[in-house]
Write a protein that holds these residues in place. Sequence first.
Motif, PDB file in Angstrom:
ATOM      1  N   LYS C   3      49.606  43.960  36.112  1.00  0.00           N
ATOM      2  CA  LYS C   3      48.342  43.390  35.833  1.00  0.00           C
ATOM      3  C   LYS C   3      47.369  43.080  36.021  1.00  0.00           C
ATOM      4  O   LYS C   3      47.131  42.521  36.835  1.00  0.00           O
ATOM      5  N   ASP C   5      44.143  41.920  37.262  1.00  0.00           N
ATOM      6  CA  ASP C   5      42.873  41.362  36.666  1.00  0.00           C
ATOM      7  C   ASP C   5      41.330  42.380  36.890  1.00  0.00           C
ATOM      8  O   ASP C   5      41.169  42.302  38.145  1.00  0.00           O
ATOM      9  N   GLN C   7      38.098  41.411  36.835  1.00  0.00           N
ATOM     10  CA  GLN C   7      37.478  40.744  37.681  1.00  0.00           C
ATOM     11  C   GLN C   7      37.836  40.146  38.945  1.00  0.00           C
ATOM     12  O   GLN C   7      37.274  40.177  39.547  1.00  0.00           O
ATOM     13  N   LYS C   8      38.970  39.837  39.057  1.00  0.00           N
ATOM     14  CA  LYS C   8      39.751  39.822  40.760  1.00  0.00           C
ATOM     15  C   LYS C   8      39.439  40.722  41.484  1.00  0.00           C
ATOM     16  O   LYS C   8      39.193  40.817  42.025  1.00  0.00           O
TER      17      LYS C   8
END
Lengths: 310, 310, 310
Positions: C3, C5, C7-8
């Motif tokens: 998964k 992310d 933004q990360k």
Amino acid sequence: MSKLDPQKINNLVESIVAGYRVEPQEALKSFAQPKRDAIIRIILMLRELLFPEYYGQRHLVTTAIQYHIGDLLMHLHEQLHEQIILALEHRPNLNAVGSIADQADEIIYKFLSTIPELRSTIELDVQAAFDGDPAAVDKHEIILAYPGIFAISVYRMAHELHLLSVPLIPRIMTEYAHNVTGIDIHPGATIGKYFFIDHGTGVVIGETTTIGDNVKIYQGVTLGALSPREGQNLRGVKRHPTIEDNVTVYSGTSILGGNTVIGKGATIGSNVFLTKSVPAGTKVSIKIPELMFKGLSPDESSPEYMELDI
Amino acid sequence: MSKLDPQKINNLVESIVAGYRVEPQEALKSFAQPKRDAIIRIILMLRELLFPEYYGQRHLVTTAIQYHIGDLLMHLHEQLHEQIILALEHRPNLNAVGSIADQADEIIYKFLSTIPELRSTIELDVQAAFDGDPAAVDKHEIILAYPGIFAISVYRMAHELHLLSVPLIPRIMTEYAHNVTGIDIHPGATIGKYFFIDHGTGVVIGETTTIGDNVKIYQGVTLGALSPREGQNLRGVKRHPTIEDNVTVYSGTSILGGNTVIGKGATIGSNVFLTKSVPAGTKVSIKIPELMFKGLSPDESSPEYMELDI
Amino acid sequence: MSKLDPQKINNLVESIVAGYRVEPQEALKSFAQPKRDAIIRIILMLRELLFPEYYGQRHLVTTAIQYHIGDLLMHLHEQLHEQIILALEHRPNLNAVGSIADQADEIIYKFLSTIPELRSTIELDVQAAFDGDPAAVDKHEIILAYPGIFAISVYRMAHELHLLSVPLIPRIMTEYAHNVTGIDIHPGATIGKYFFIDHGTGVVIGETTTIGDNVKIYQGVTLGALSPREGQNLRGVKRHPTIEDNVTVYSGTSILGGNTVIGKGATIGSNVFLTKSVPAGTKVSIKIPELMFKGLSPDESSPEYMELDI
């Protein structure tokens, strides 16, 4: 882009090709050698055949493994056949009967028949590494990462081909392992079960070495020959030592000579230089060379030179 | 072409597959290991991430570099995710919470967050190599060519994964660097900043070694354990030495044992064998073994054996 | 699946790219370096050009070899051109005239003109290996398998580029050979004809070393510098030894210092540490360190400690 002058390129091609033909007969003959790249691919296929769970190209369903192994074996057979024929054409076996293709088929069948036993033997080598190394967390780590296991595996496969009198290929195999690991084992050496080489860089095990069971050696150990300046006159003579069962040889030690026998259970320390036999059960170590200590810190009360035994 | 006898091939497949199933439970479990080839690809992607200007597949326009790095990072994330899940399934971390996939995501994010700091740290190692080696013309040469920098870079990345309790993968990483460079650094070792390994072939740095800042070591140096014959009983015990800041260790020297501390600023000469501590600021060297000189030239007036101190 | 992310990932990309730009000027410049991978491909093409009968991708018909060599040469020229331009842009030769592309063309032509002579020289090295090693069955085995021949071949090619003042590339070439073989020869060293390195792992031959004809060295030999802690101040100074014709140096020996000359026909034994010159025709060996023998077997009548001269 480069401005290629056709005349210059032509000159280069002509002079280079002329260089190949100094000995035309030789040159013609040598255009059919076993190919090093093909032999490296064979080693990797053999490694997959030995340990498909570690080196397969895909995840294997155990129940269907025979299809994968069958496919791998057909491919491997084809590649081995091609390279062994090249090797036998290059250096024929004078005692062999039948066509070279038939000889190759015979050799391949005998060789591949040893795979199950080779797997068992190498599993024992893995066990020896696990038992002997506190840094090993499990046996998977050893199979996947330890250079000693790779070098010993390739040696054990090459040694089988050596016993079947295959020219050239066994040496190309062990020298590939030497490239990868820094461990140089001649395919002619005889090595027993439960063998462990730790770290391994710089290890040399010569052609006529004999090693028993449960032997452990460390990085930088040479099992070598004396007076190698005599060169080709010594071909075939036993020039390398005999290491009996249960011997440990620590790092940086050289044991040289065909009459040198390290008896059962002996332990040879680091940096020893041995050219004579050692009885069974003996511990050999060097008297560590005297060290000189020179204090540098102004706040140290140590004398200029201070000799310590350590 | 090879005449493949179907019956023979069938026999070989059956006996080889039977060999895998000596311990069926074990065999089934082990069919999902991290793959060494995948981990090597990860190392090469990480190297590109650290130094895209040296190891990128194409020339980079600096202004557009974030697109390239973003793409590389997505690819790397996917590969790391797959291998770390395999590693965690193989050897679960008993203290971890959440699914294995979540643990892997967490680990990868923490690991990749260290990349900028890793780059800075490795740039200091490059500086140490440049400052210490008169043969180095510039730092580019060091990044592109020096084996010590490759081994240290891979160690520093593997050590981060080791600190995040990733099983198997860190060791596979450092053993790959060992294959390439002959430098064997266990991922568990602790190494300070501005570290230089010159030449490097044969260097061994054991699992529980601690090395301070500004340390320089040469080819053939072992930072090892004593009495490794005790094997698995010693797992987890501090078995390897402590090297404090500003120490130099010259080629071929072995420093052994978990209680052995080389104090700040010490210099240890070539071919020393040390199993005890050395105070700060000390220079240690062996009393060079006596040499024997035997003159051979008829025109030399040298005696048969001539002993010299050199 | 992982998964990711977004933004990360975005944060990671930003922090990593920011890390590259600590020294923006430097970073921009360095985005056009010679590429290590391309240079490895060049080495493999050069090896094929030197020995097409061993390393060609297909079986060659001798009568048509000029087409194959012509094709190979065009491809090699293109690759060399690209990398040499990158190297010259990176570190321009201040004494050269003409555009960098013209300089590159000139260098490549001169370099490729040496191929026939390089082939002859390397054939002599192969002969030296055959004459000196009883384990060698024929010269084909040596070309295909011996690491010393690979390291010496790459050194001889890199040395020609070094003499033509090509930056960076020669060192990347010899360090690749170092990776493969454990033999570290600086491209600046000067080495005569009929040179043999046996086994080779751990050999170091420094930048300002001079070696005569018919010299033979073994694994673990260092021809190195003294006091390397002085670093960049010593750039260009003769720091490494001179080995005259017909010298043999056995395994594990270090010969150090720019004023150290090993005279013609000298033999230096194993594990010697030499920092002074040796006259022609001399045999040097260490007085082997005293060994301590401790009997362990109850059935041995040997005393607790038994000192033997061996």
